[in-house]
Design a protein around this motif. Sequence first.
Motif, short mmCIF file in Angstrom:
data_model
loop_
_atom_site.label_atom_id
_atom_site.label_comp_id
_atom_site.label_asym_id
_atom_site.label_seq_id
_atom_site.Cartn_x
_atom_site.Cartn_y
_atom_site.Cartn_z
N ARG A 251 0.95 -1.20 -0.22
CA ARG A 251 0.01 0.03 0.03
C ARG A 251 0.92 1.31 -0.17
NH1 ARG A 251 -5.40 -0.84 1.41
NH2 ARG A 251 -5.89 -2.99 2.45
N ILE A 252 2.00 1.03 0.69
CA ILE A 252 2.94 2.44 0.99
C ILE A 252 3.55 2.63 -0.39
CG2 ILE A 252 4.95 3.10 2.03
CD1 ILE A 252 4.02 1.73 4.45
N GLU B 257 -9.23 18.35 4.61
CA GLU B 257 -10.30 17.54 4.66
C GLU B 257 -10.16 16.46 3.54
OE1 GLU B 257 -12.57 16.30 6.96
OE2 GLU B 257 -11.28 17.79 8.36
N GLU B 258 -9.80 17.06 2.34
CA GLU B 258 -9.57 16.14 1.17
C GLU B 258 -8.23 15.35 1.45
OE1 GLU B 258 -8.96 16.82 -3.78
OE2 GLU B 258 -8.82 18.49 -2.33
N LEU B 259 -7.44 15.85 2.05
CA LEU B 259 -6.43 14.95 2.41
C LEU B 259 -6.62 13.77 3.21
CD1 LEU B 259 -3.24 14.14 2.25
CD2 LEU B 259 -2.90 15.66 4.39
N HIS B 260 -7.32 14.00 4.31
CA HIS B 260 -8.08 12.89 5.24
C HIS B 260 -8.75 11.72 4.18
CE1 HIS B 260 -8.26 15.91 8.84
NE2 HIS B 260 -6.96 15.58 8.44
N ALA C 270 -7.43 8.09 3.87
CA ALA C 270 -8.39 6.83 4.28
C ALA C 270 -8.51 6.09 3.06
CB ALA C 270 -9.55 7.44 4.73
N LYS C 271 -8.79 6.37 2.04
CA LYS C 271 -8.88 5.72 0.65
C LYS C 271 -7.66 4.85 0.49
CE LYS C 271 -10.50 5.94 -4.02
NZ LYS C 271 -10.97 6.83 -5.27
N GLU D 97 -8.25 0.84 0.70
CA GLU D 97 -8.47 0.15 -0.54
C GLU D 97 -7.53 -1.17 -0.75
OE1 GLU D 97 -8.20 2.67 -3.84
OE2 GLU D 97 -10.16 3.12 -3.65
N PRO D 98 -7.67 -2.08 -1.38
CA PRO D 98 -6.70 -3.27 -1.49
C PRO D 98 -5.66 -2.80 -2.26
CG PRO D 98 -8.78 -3.96 -2.16
CD PRO D 98 -8.93 -2.60 -1.89
#
Length: 77
Positions: free
Chosen positions: A36-37, A60-63, A67-68, A72-73
Amino acid sequence: MYWSLIKNHCFQDGNKRVALASVISFWFGNDVDPDRISDFVRDQGASLTENIAGGKVEREELHQIIAKVLDEPSAMQ
């Protein structure tokens, strides 16, 4: 941390590099899947960092983006 290091100019030079390296280190230290990283860094790390610095991405958009990324896989699975 990521947002603050970019926006608050803690250092004379290298704020964006330090911010990206810090978030990567934080994720590794908290057992986030390395794939993921890797996906994040490859797909959007530099551009997202630049967009935050340029005022094109709000906190907020960065959060939502982070989160996405974490929910996400991984594309490498």
